[in-house]
Design a protein around this motif. Sequence first.
Motif, PDB file in Angstrom:
ATOM      1  N   ILE A 104       0.868  -1.173   0.000  1.00  0.00           N
ATOM      2  CA  ILE A 104       0.000   0.000   0.000  1.00  0.00           C
ATOM      3  C   ILE A 104       0.907   1.227   0.000  1.00  0.00           C
ATOM      4  O   ILE A 104       1.734   1.387   0.894  1.00  0.00           O
ATOM      5  N   ILE A 105       0.767   2.051  -1.006  1.00  0.00           N
ATOM      6  CA  ILE A 105       1.598   3.253  -1.074  1.00  0.00           C
ATOM      7  C   ILE A 105       0.788   4.469  -0.654  1.00  0.00           C
ATOM      8  O   ILE A 105      -0.425   4.540  -0.877  1.00  0.00           O
ATOM      9  N   SER A 106       1.467   5.419  -0.046  1.00  0.00           N
ATOM     10  CA  SER A 106       0.842   6.676   0.374  1.00  0.00           C
ATOM     11  C   SER A 106       1.280   7.778  -0.575  1.00  0.00           C
ATOM     12  O   SER A 106       2.466   7.897  -0.899  1.00  0.00           O
ATOM     13  N   VAL A 107       0.325   8.580  -0.988  1.00  0.00           N
ATOM     14  CA  VAL A 107       0.601   9.621  -1.981  1.00  0.00           C
ATOM     15  C   VAL A 107       0.069  10.963  -1.498  1.00  0.00           C
ATOM     16  O   VAL A 107      -0.709  11.053  -0.537  1.00  0.00           O
ATOM     17  N   VAL A 108       0.464  12.008  -2.184  1.00  0.00           N
ATOM     18  CA  VAL A 108       0.122  13.371  -1.780  1.00  0.00           C
ATOM     19  C   VAL A 108      -1.370  13.634  -1.912  1.00  0.00           C
ATOM     20  O   VAL A 108      -1.985  14.257  -1.033  1.00  0.00           O
ATOM     21  N   ASP A 109      -1.987  13.139  -2.975  1.00  0.00           N
ATOM     22  CA  ASP A 109      -3.333  13.569  -3.338  1.00  0.00           C
ATOM     23  C   ASP A 109      -4.393  12.505  -3.059  1.00  0.00           C
ATOM     24  O   ASP A 109      -4.093  11.324  -2.883  1.00  0.00           O
ATOM     25  N   ASP A 110      -5.619  12.951  -3.096  1.00  0.00           N
ATOM     26  CA  ASP A 110      -6.776  12.068  -3.051  1.00  0.00           C
ATOM     27  C   ASP A 110      -6.849  11.341  -4.390  1.00  0.00           C
ATOM     28  O   ASP A 110      -7.023  11.958  -5.442  1.00  0.00           O
ATOM     29  N   ILE A 140      -5.484  -2.617  -6.990  1.00  0.00           N
ATOM     30  CA  ILE A 140      -6.378  -3.638  -6.451  1.00  0.00           C
ATOM     31  C   ILE A 140      -7.107  -3.049  -5.250  1.00  0.00           C
ATOM     32  O   ILE A 140      -6.729  -1.992  -4.737  1.00  0.00           O
ATOM     33  N   PRO A 141      -8.179  -3.708  -4.801  1.00  0.00           N
ATOM     34  CA  PRO A 141      -8.939  -3.153  -3.673  1.00  0.00           C
ATOM     35  C   PRO A 141      -8.082  -3.001  -2.429  1.00  0.00           C
ATOM     36  O   PRO A 141      -7.177  -3.799  -2.176  1.00  0.00           O
ATOM     37  N   CYS A 142      -8.379  -2.001  -1.654  1.00  0.00           N
ATOM     38  CA  CYS A 142      -7.645  -1.728  -0.418  1.00  0.00           C
ATOM     39  C   CYS A 142      -8.643  -1.646   0.724  1.00  0.00           C
ATOM     40  O   CYS A 142      -9.414  -0.678   0.824  1.00  0.00           O
ATOM     41  N   SER A 143      -8.647  -2.678   1.573  1.00  0.00           N
ATOM     42  CA  SER A 143      -9.603  -2.726   2.673  1.00  0.00           C
ATOM     43  C   SER A 143      -8.931  -2.621   4.034  1.00  0.00           C
ATOM     44  O   SER A 143      -9.605  -2.635   5.063  1.00  0.00           O
ATOM     45  N   ASN A 144      -7.613  -2.535   4.068  1.00  0.00           N
ATOM     46  CA  ASN A 144      -6.887  -2.430   5.321  1.00  0.00           C
ATOM     47  C   ASN A 144      -7.262  -1.145   6.044  1.00  0.00           C
ATOM     48  O   ASN A 144      -7.632  -0.142   5.423  1.00  0.00           O
ATOM     49  N   VAL A 145      -7.122  -1.170   7.365  1.00  0.00           N
ATOM     50  CA  VAL A 145      -7.481   0.013   8.150  1.00  0.00           C
ATOM     51  C   VAL A 145      -6.598   1.209   7.809  1.00  0.00           C
ATOM     52  O   VAL A 145      -6.981   2.359   8.048  1.00  0.00           O
ATOM     53  N   ILE A 146      -5.410   0.960   7.241  1.00  0.00           N
ATOM     54  CA  ILE A 146      -4.535   2.086   6.899  1.00  0.00           C
ATOM     55  C   ILE A 146      -4.886   2.689   5.547  1.00  0.00           C
ATOM     56  O   ILE A 146      -4.326   3.718   5.169  1.00  0.00           O
ATOM     57  N   CYS A 147      -5.807   2.064   4.818  1.00  0.00           N
ATOM     58  CA  CYS A 147      -6.190   2.610   3.527  1.00  0.00           C
ATOM     59  C   CYS A 147      -6.969   3.900   3.723  1.00  0.00           C
ATOM     60  O   CYS A 147      -7.731   4.062   4.681  1.00  0.00           O
ATOM     61  N   SER A 148      -6.769   4.831   2.821  1.00  0.00           N
ATOM     62  CA  SER A 148      -7.401   6.141   2.909  1.00  0.00           C
ATOM     63  C   SER A 148      -7.537   6.698   1.506  1.00  0.00           C
ATOM     64  O   SER A 148      -7.065   6.094   0.531  1.00  0.00           O
ATOM     65  N   PRO A 149      -8.152   7.869   1.366  1.00  0.00           N
ATOM     66  CA  PRO A 149      -8.221   8.482   0.026  1.00  0.00           C
ATOM     67  C   PRO A 149      -6.852   8.746  -0.589  1.00  0.00           C
ATOM     68  O   PRO A 149      -6.751   8.919  -1.803  1.00  0.00           O
ATOM     69  N   ASN A 150      -5.807   8.758   0.233  1.00  0.00           N
ATOM     70  CA  ASN A 150      -4.466   9.059  -0.261  1.00  0.00           C
ATOM     71  C   ASN A 150      -3.566   7.824  -0.283  1.00  0.00           C
ATOM     72  O   ASN A 150      -2.353   7.938  -0.182  1.00  0.00           O
ATOM     73  N   THR A 151      -4.157   6.661  -0.431  1.00  0.00           N
ATOM     74  CA  THR A 151      -3.379   5.432  -0.548  1.00  0.00           C
ATOM     75  C   THR A 151      -3.833   4.641  -1.766  1.00  0.00           C
ATOM     76  O   THR A 151      -4.968   4.792  -2.238  1.00  0.00           O
ATOM     77  N   VAL A 152      -2.937   3.806  -2.260  1.00  0.00           N
ATOM     78  CA  VAL A 152      -3.225   2.925  -3.392  1.00  0.00           C
ATOM     79  C   VAL A 152      -2.632   1.564  -3.073  1.00  0.00           C
ATOM     80  O   VAL A 152      -1.494   1.472  -2.601  1.00  0.00           O
ATOM     81  N   ARG A 153      -3.382   0.508  -3.351  1.00  0.00           N
ATOM     82  CA  ARG A 153      -2.852  -0.833  -3.152  1.00  0.00           C
ATOM     83  C   ARG A 153      -2.462  -1.423  -4.504  1.00  0.00           C
ATOM     84  O   ARG A 153      -3.199  -1.311  -5.493  1.00  0.00           O
TER      85      ARG A 153
END
Length: 1096
Positions: free
Chosen positions: A360-366, A394-407
Amino acid sequence: MGLGMVIFSMYAHKMSRTLGIVIYALLCCGTALAQCPDEATDLLSWTSQIGATSPSSNITISQPILLDSSVELFSLTIASGGRLVWSRAGDYAMRAHFIRIQNGGELHIGGKTCRYTKKARITLLGEPEEKLNIPGFGEKFLGVEAGGVLNLYGKDKRSWTKLTKHANKFDKSLGEIFNHKETENIVGGHGIYVYHFKEEFPADFDIEKDPGIVYVNRIHRALRSWSQDNINTAITEIIDFINNIPNGEIFAIATQRDYKREDRDYSTLYDAFDLIAPSNSLRSTTPNDAYVAFGKKGDQASFKEDLDTTVGSNNKTEAMLVYSVEDRERELVVVSENGLVSWDGTVRFYVFNTLQTRPIISVVDDVRSWKTGDRIFVTSTDYDWRQVEEFNVIPCSNVICSPNTVRLDRPFEYDHYGEIYNRVDMRAEVGLMTRHIVIDAEVSEGNSNGGHVKFLHGFKDVQVDGVELTNLGQPLILGRYPLHYHMCEDLSDTSVYPTQSIIRKNSIHHTQFRCVTIHGTHAARLLDNVCYDSVGHGFFLEDGGEKNTYLRGNLGLGQRRFVGTTVLDVTGAIPTDASKGPATFWITNPLTTVLNNAAAGGEGVGMWFVYPDLPTGPSRTRDFMQNKEARHTKITLYKNNVHHSYNRAGLFVDNIENDDLTVEGYNEYNPRLNPLDRSSASIPAVFERITAYKNRGQNVWIRGTPIIVRESSFADSQIGITLIKEEDIWVELINSVVVGFSDNLGKPNTGYTRSYPYSTPTRDVVGFRFNKGPVYVKNTWFHDFEPTSLYRSAAISNMECAGHFNPQNQVENVLFSYDDGPGSRFLFGDCNTPNEGDGLFTLKDINNSLSGSTGTQVTLVQNSAFQVTGQCKVRDNWNAAYCPYNYGEIDVFITDDREMTIYRTDGNPFPKRTVVDHEFLVILGQKNQNQNHFQYLVAFENGMPDTVTFYGKSITKSDSALMAYCVPRDALLSFSFRIGSTSIPTQPVCSLEEVQGDSEGGMYYFDKKVGVLFFKMVNDVEYAAGEKGSCPSGKCVRAWIKVQSGTLTDSDCYDRFIQEPSYLQAAEGVPTPANAVLPATTPEAPASWGAGSTYP
């Protein structure tokens, strides 16, 4: 690809089969029908009005048509009155050799307020031998003629963003919790494998480190014995092993090739397995099938199996199952692969931490607009742009997933940096490839004839927004590009173009040639586009006459060299596509706005500003630019752009483009207030907030004057930045940050702990390199320049073997984060072979922030006897001295290249230089031991020219130079003197003392006995505060001497000169060492220096 990566690839493929197709909700427009083209009431159904077509159909429409089915045809012409609108009711495709939009014709997919959210695809067809020669277009195109309309509005998705933290390559120690091949005492071979695992997820479970799924035990038995008794014994042992697994714990089974014989009885095994999992296929397997299964003992509903009986294209049967505990990010993977020969069989049992295998990567934007199944890429943050990696979302259902993450669907193979390091933004870019509208082409193997999209002069409206373009472009034929404004002239002319055309948020990738071409077109606007993996220059201003181009927020990378022969006016590829380049941004006109873009890697250059003297090609006759106007025109705006991971340079501003489209020479760039008036005032071209890192050759090379580079950041390159003045005007680096090597280690070179620009790190590493001048470096922070046993390193250096420097080169308020010794603030890079230019280098240390000297301002020079005295200090690790003097440069102009010797007339013997280039440094002012001038004797040993001009740089009223020139004793002389453009009256005097006292200039003393002429190089002005230039107020000093008659071979007065004691000065002594550690001045860069965060 490693074994682990093979597993992840197989797994991703398996998952893609189970995810299915994502159904997108139809957005409700809620606006007038006119704003949603497919809701217009006059549209007629393609299905009912035109009906079925064939690949040979040539269709012309002249009425409003709604495309409500997928079609294939040979050609589509949208004539006057015709309007083709894609229905938003489904996914529709069109396959055609060309689509031509004529005057009065329109093509619409989506609208500005009701974006297209289904899937639309236009595929262009045709082989290279198909020569249709459609006027203006050729073949295999989507083209818009004068009066035509093309409106493409795909669903609004973010084009690209940046990481906010590191994305690390797959770490086996964290990601691979269990690998059966690395377990002790493993038994291998044909047969059946049964493994026992159990789940352990305590309340304090550490999702990053704890195993979660724990290996307990295993059994492997070969079942191919000729003896049925042996087989029965093995079966009993397998059954006992399974029966001993406690209920609720996991069993996993895999067969390996030839695991059994067809002529033996295995019913006991099958019967026992039926009790555990009644609905299983083990009984029906053949020896060569791939079979895997798992389940929880006692829970028949948990049982899963995979049986592959068909040999695939890789000549194997393959079976794989994945047992997931999604909320704990753990997976058990079981694999069986069986080849065609008896020895080709493999089983695998893995337990993975899926935060590593599907990160899961974290990025600057939504980025919620990026949906499951979308394709994205993460750019390299190392020297090799090919470390860019592609992924499926792919779908991201982990609790750390957010509008600014991508799996992502697989692990990283490379590290991708995700931080701003000391004001250098090295965060990897993350770009989107997938769009809802796709334009592509079918290209047969071995060919490069992608389709093209072209807009001709006078089109009514062109909007390309949110479109994916791939496999387009053609390097072998001129004018074939994925997106192409062709000779449209001024797009801001509302009498021709009532609506501003914009190319926005498009994903142009994996093209045969280029991304966007702007040709003979002004005011083109390119916003937030992605250009990824193309041949040749990416964003391409073709002829050099294209004015007022607006490039904002575009991401480009992966521009590869064209391999082949370029032919002027025949191939689309030009010489710089094949060598020296290509450039991601090829900018041939300074009237360009370059704002918030990222050039993120390729085989050549990130951004290349290079101008022809006159526009080339068909633009030459359009009067777009006058001869050499470009070289005198200020760049409209350069601000906040990133350049990294290029082989040659990140940002390159130099060369002239010739009529044959080759490039060479100096750009002679000198912007002026009025570009057409060579006498108008010079104005600076400003490069603000450059970020450049990990470019192999150099981060930045800018030639021109005047130039300002400010608030910029540089790191991790062989050469951080080189600024070269072209005319006798200044260039400046101010408020910036320069880093040697950061903690962005990249993929280490073989045998080393980090990546380096080249395989063996033996070249000097330099932050700022002086070349020519005057060049000013002010308010700049340097970090981590420490020499090693392999290479020298310094924050500041000179360009080795260069023949031209300037005595006004200077630094002021430079700061260092490290101690000098072992680090190095400065390095004098002398030529490996004797070079006269080495003796011309000086560097003024305005506030002694470089040298750390106290008291009088010092100047750094080469440690040679001709330039130093006992007042100087020598720093060994700098290979240089610093002295409490100002230096000037004397250039001696004659009509040939005869050798000339210069002596500084103090000491015994005199410090001496012999030069052919007729340039030398002098210490200025009354600063010798007797508070008098240093004196310089110039002689030609083997005959002298009859005329010579002495030209002095950096000479002021107080900083003057005393010259002695050997002339024939029987000479009849003429002497003239000028300050700037003003002739100064000359006056012969009777003694050297009178010349020494000359404060106005023009006095000279001729000693006929010795054969020497004394004169003083003195100015009538001082430098004003903050003034920049080789000479104060632009006034340089000239002395002109002509031997009207006399014996020109009587040219060397040295032996007679040294016999006259009054002409000689006492020895000035030798420099003393100054090798104490210079402590760091500040550990961090000031907050306002450097580019900092670059993402808009």
